[in-house]
Design an enzyme around this catalytic site. Structure first.
Site, PDB file in Angstrom:
ATOM      1  N   GLY A  36       0.813  -1.212   0.000  1.00 41.50           N
ATOM      2  CA  GLY A  36       0.000   0.000   0.000  1.00 41.50           C
ATOM      3  C   GLY A  36       0.847   1.263   0.000  1.00 41.50           C
ATOM      4  O   GLY A  36       0.520   2.249  -0.669  1.00 41.50           O
ATOM      5  N   ASP A  37       1.939   1.235   0.750  1.00 42.93           N
ATOM      6  CA  ASP A  37       2.854   2.385   0.776  1.00 42.93           C
ATOM      7  C   ASP A  37       3.482   2.597  -0.599  1.00 42.93           C
ATOM      8  O   ASP A  37       3.675   3.735  -1.039  1.00 42.93           O
ATOM      9  CB  ASP A  37       3.954   2.157   1.812  1.00 42.93           C
ATOM     10  CG  ASP A  37       3.394   1.732   3.161  1.00 42.93           C
ATOM     11  OD1 ASP A  37       2.339   2.254   3.550  1.00 42.93           O
ATOM     12  OD2 ASP A  37       4.019   0.870   3.806  1.00 42.93           O
TER      13      ASP A  37
END
Length: 306
Positions: free
Chosen positions: A250-251
């Site tokens: 997600g990052d």
């Protein structure tokens, strides 16, 4: 300039094992140590894609020193605030068929250190990007996200927030440039289960009604959806590949999106680069390299200037 904030950074001890049996001695098949924390992950991917960022946060003890040095070796600028007591935490990530995480608590963050962070953030200028990502340790005020955004509101800074439920909902009034919940987090905000893409779009637009400009929703193997400020909706399935490690995916998506947007000002290109970056990190043991991301992009990388 792009700034990332990680309130409780870590050293991540990532191990592979054939099996994990509680109460028994388990042997690893491979092991690595990486700098961790959601904001730090974003900084590493930004660096891999050719953008400079400055990683802010707190560090303590010998683990904090190692963490900062490792980030610098990955090409990240750092400006961590040293704490007088404790050590930056060590998180253990075990992949033995399923993923198991043991996350450390981290050091106590004093009021003096919080004020030092505010002073660093006060130096941000118009056009800068501030990325706030991750949970808040129990030694920090629960409303620190709100305090930071309120402090900087009116300076024409692009806020990017990747957090869960109340942390995210309470900063909507500051009109963040981008928020990135996953589909489960989006449902939790409104106490509903979101199974259809049509419903995800509806609730992403509800977040826009609360103040968010662009909403990027990750859905793991079901792809991602982007709802833009001007009402356009983009959706895509992820590239095909074997998921090795979901930590940091997600990052990586956030970093890829920001890179694509800053380089092209094109939301669709930003979205596609974000999905490629998130998938590439999921397909490898840690965070993806530039080449691994470009390989999933599906068109000439030159259009993204990466």
């Amino acid at each position: 300039m792009i700034y990332t904030v990680t309130f409780n950074p870590s050293l991540d001890y990532v191990v592979q094992a054939d099996q994990l049996i509680p109460g028994e001695i388990n042997r690893t098949t491979s092991e690595h140590i990486y700098p961790g924390g959601k904001g730090n992950n974003v900084s590493v991917i930004l660096s891999n894609l050719g953008l400079k960022s400055k990683a802010l946060g707190f560090k303590a003890g010998f683990t904090g020193d190692v963490l900062e040095k490792m980030l610098e070796e990955f090409g990240c600028e750092t400006d961590f605030i040293p704490l007088k007591e404790g050590n930056s935490r060590i998180n253990v990530k075990i992949n033995a068929g399923t993923e198991t995480e043991i996350n450390g608590q981290g050091p106590v963050i004093t009021e003096e250190a919080i004020q030092a962070l505010y002073e660093k953030l006060d130096k941000l200028e118009e056009g800068d990007v501030l990325i706030l990502a991750g949970s808040i340790p129990n030694t920090l005020p629960e409303d620190i996200y709100e305090r930071i955004l309120e402090r900087l509101s009116g300076k024409e800074i692009r806020f990017v927030v990747d957090a869960t439920k109340d942390l995210l909902l309470k900063v909507m009034k500051y009109h963040p440039f981008l928020i990135k919940p996953n589909n489960h987090e989006l449902g939790e905000m409104f106490n509903v289960e979101l199974e259809r893409k049509e419903d995800i779009i509806i609730y992403a637009k509800k977040l826009q009604a609360l103040g968010a400009q662009h909403v990027l929703v990750s859905m793991a193997g079901d792809g991602a959806i982007l709802v833009t400020k001007d009402g356009k909706v983009y959706e895509t399935m992820p590239p095909k590949g074997k998921v090795v490690n979901s930590v940091g995916a997600g990052d990586s998506m956030v970093a890829g999106f920001i890179t694509g947007y800053l380089n092209t000002k094109d939301m669709e290109k930003a979205f596609r680069l974000g999905v490629a970056a998130g998938s590439a990190s999921a397909f490898c043991s840690w965070l993806a390299t530039r080449d691994e991301i470009v390989a999933l992009l599906g068109e000439p990388a030159e259009v993204y200037h990466i």
